[in-house]
Motif scaffolding. Structure first.
Motif, short mmCIF file in Angstrom:
data_model
loop_
_atom_site.label_atom_id
_atom_site.label_comp_id
_atom_site.label_asym_id
_atom_site.label_seq_id
_atom_site.Cartn_x
_atom_site.Cartn_y
_atom_site.Cartn_z
N GLY A 37 0.77 -1.23 0.00
CA GLY A 37 0.00 0.00 0.00
C GLY A 37 0.80 1.28 0.00
N ALA A 38 2.04 1.26 -0.49
CA ALA A 38 2.87 2.46 -0.51
C ALA A 38 3.04 2.95 -1.94
N ILE A 39 3.29 4.25 -2.07
CA ILE A 39 3.58 4.88 -3.35
C ILE A 39 4.95 5.53 -3.25
N HIS A 40 5.84 5.20 -4.19
CA HIS A 40 7.19 5.76 -4.24
C HIS A 40 7.33 6.62 -5.48
N ALA A 41 7.83 7.85 -5.30
CA ALA A 41 8.15 8.74 -6.41
C ALA A 41 9.66 8.67 -6.64
N VAL A 42 10.06 8.15 -7.79
CA VAL A 42 11.47 7.90 -8.09
C VAL A 42 11.91 8.84 -9.20
N HIS A 43 13.05 9.50 -9.00
CA HIS A 43 13.62 10.37 -10.03
C HIS A 43 14.23 9.49 -11.12
N THR A 44 13.84 9.76 -12.36
CA THR A 44 14.28 8.88 -13.46
C THR A 44 15.75 9.06 -13.81
N ALA A 45 16.35 10.21 -13.47
CA ALA A 45 17.76 10.42 -13.81
C ALA A 45 18.68 9.80 -12.76
N THR A 46 18.37 10.01 -11.49
CA THR A 46 19.24 9.49 -10.42
C THR A 46 18.77 8.14 -9.87
N LEU A 47 17.54 7.71 -10.19
CA LEU A 47 16.96 6.46 -9.71
C LEU A 47 16.91 6.41 -8.19
N GLU A 48 16.69 7.55 -7.58
CA GLU A 48 16.55 7.62 -6.13
C GLU A 48 15.11 8.00 -5.78
N VAL A 49 14.67 7.49 -4.63
CA VAL A 49 13.32 7.77 -4.18
C VAL A 49 13.27 9.20 -3.63
N THR A 50 12.47 10.07 -4.30
CA THR A 50 12.33 11.45 -3.86
C THR A 50 11.30 11.59 -2.76
N CYS A 51 10.22 10.82 -2.85
CA CYS A 51 9.15 10.90 -1.87
C CYS A 51 8.45 9.56 -1.80
N SER A 52 7.96 9.23 -0.62
CA SER A 52 7.25 7.98 -0.41
C SER A 52 6.17 8.20 0.63
N VAL A 53 5.02 7.55 0.42
CA VAL A 53 3.90 7.67 1.34
C VAL A 53 3.15 6.34 1.36
N LYS A 54 2.64 6.01 2.53
CA LYS A 54 1.86 4.78 2.69
C LYS A 54 0.38 5.16 2.66
N LEU A 55 -0.34 4.67 1.64
CA LEU A 55 -1.75 4.99 1.48
C LEU A 55 -2.64 4.15 2.36
N SER A 56 -2.39 2.86 2.40
CA SER A 56 -3.19 1.93 3.21
C SER A 56 -2.39 0.66 3.39
N SER A 57 -2.99 -0.29 4.10
CA SER A 57 -2.33 -1.58 4.29
C SER A 57 -2.62 -2.55 3.16
N SER A 58 -3.50 -2.17 2.22
CA SER A 58 -3.82 -3.03 1.08
C SER A 58 -2.91 -2.72 -0.10
N ALA A 59 -2.79 -3.67 -0.99
CA ALA A 59 -1.90 -3.53 -2.14
C ALA A 59 -2.47 -2.52 -3.13
N VAL A 60 -1.57 -1.80 -3.76
CA VAL A 60 -1.96 -0.85 -4.79
C VAL A 60 -2.00 -1.60 -6.12
N ASN A 61 -3.16 -1.63 -6.76
CA ASN A 61 -3.34 -2.39 -7.99
C ASN A 61 -2.97 -1.58 -9.23
#
Length: 321
Positions: A37-61
């Motif tokens: 249930g988390a969303i990761h925002a990844v920078h495409t040039a550096t391949l590093e996670v810029t921001c991450s947040v947990k939406l819920s305990s269920s899987a994101v489809n």
């Protein structure tokens, strides 16, 4: 390989597997949904996670971005659609411009769910304008597409299809056209059929449900028509006379406009008096000649109009006022 730092990501969601992904606006960032249930925002040039947040305990489809903004929409296993506002460095949103130094964040602004049926969602996308959420349900006996308002979360329209399982749906990038795929491999196209209203262009136009055979008379285009009594009628002259009578009747019905008599409207009067005899007074400013002194002008006015008036009486004497 994407490097996920321990400072920005929770340890419980760090080892979770990715289930869906999409590119953000301008392709600078990519968003990944995980099975926890988390969303990761990844920078495409550096391949590093810029921001991450947990939406819920269920899987994101599924996860999809807005073509007219930087927000994203996700569908999870808990049967809830979440619209998230994304603030990342260098990204502009429809609401405001992210200033330099603003910390990156992903915030949920709207939660959408079918409270009555509690259905699962096969896909969730933004409309071409970016103001609505288009989602297809995952039901074995229904092929329905729901259209939701992005900000309020209210249901705007439901498109009902055949009794087939909906596998996936897509949105046209410019027009209000949707496509859906059923479990039998059939592709359905959804759009709005415009209703033609000919009465708006030609008043008195009568629409026909079916064709009617029109029989044209032999003398319809003749200049002269022979009547039953043996007389002839000039069609062109008759048409000219009818038009002349119509114009004369229209002139008689027109109202004559009186421009000589005017009513005193207090709205356009500058007088404080309530009397009806008071007229409209225009203020006039008398400008003197700069070459002549004021005394000269006054003497000229006195010479033109004397200051004394002689009033005759009945006895023949005059009285000076």
């Amino acid at each position: 390989q994407i490097l996920i730092s321990a400072e920005s990501v929770d340890q419980k969601t760090k080892a979770a597997s990715s289930t869906c992904c999409c590119f953000g606006k301008k392709g600078i960032y990519a968003f990944f949904g995980t099975s926890k249930g988390a969303i990761h925002a990844v920078h495409t040039a550096t391949l590093e996670v810029t921001c991450s947040v947990k939406l819920s305990s269920s899987a994101v489809n599924t996860v999809a971005r807005n073509p007219r903004g930087s927000d994203i929409v996700t569908s999870s296993s808990d049967r809830i659609l979440r619209v998230c506002e994304v603030y990342l460095p260098g990204q502009e949103t429809r609401r405001k411009v992210v200033a330099a130094g603003t910390p990156p964040s992903i915030t949920v602004i709207t939660k959408i769910q079918d409270i009555v049926n509690r259905v699962h969602w096969a896909q969730a996308l933004f409309s071409s304008s970016g103001d609505y959420i288009v989602s297809g349900i995952q039901h074995k006996a229904e092929h329905n597409i729901y259209i939701w308002d992005k900000l309020s979360g209210s249901l705007v329209k439901m498109l009902t299809g055949p009794n087939e399982l909906l596998e996936d749906c897509a949105v046209h990038p410019l027009r209000a056209i949707y496509a859906s795929v059923s479990t039998f491999g059939i592709i359905y196209m959804w759009t709005r059929v415009p209703q033609q209203n000919w009465n708006a262009f030609a008043p008195g136009f009568r629409e026909l449900e079916e064709n009617i055979d029109y029989t044209e008379s032999e003398d319809i285009f003749d200049r002269r028509i022979v009547q039953e009594n043996g007389g002839t009628v000039d069609c062109v002259l008759e048409r000219i006379l009818q038009d002349a009578h119509a114009v004369a009747g229209a002139d008689e019905t027109e109202m004559d406009i009186d421009v000589d008599i005017t009513d005193n409207d207090p709205l356009f009067s500058d007088s404080d008096s309530q009397s009806e005899d008071d007229g409209f007074v225009i203020p006039v400013r008398v400008e003197c000649d700069d070459k002549l002194p004021p005394t000269t002008v006054l003497s000229e006015l006195e010479a033109q109009q004397p200051l004394t008036n002689d009033v005759p009486t009945e006895s023949g004497q005059t009285i000076t006022e």
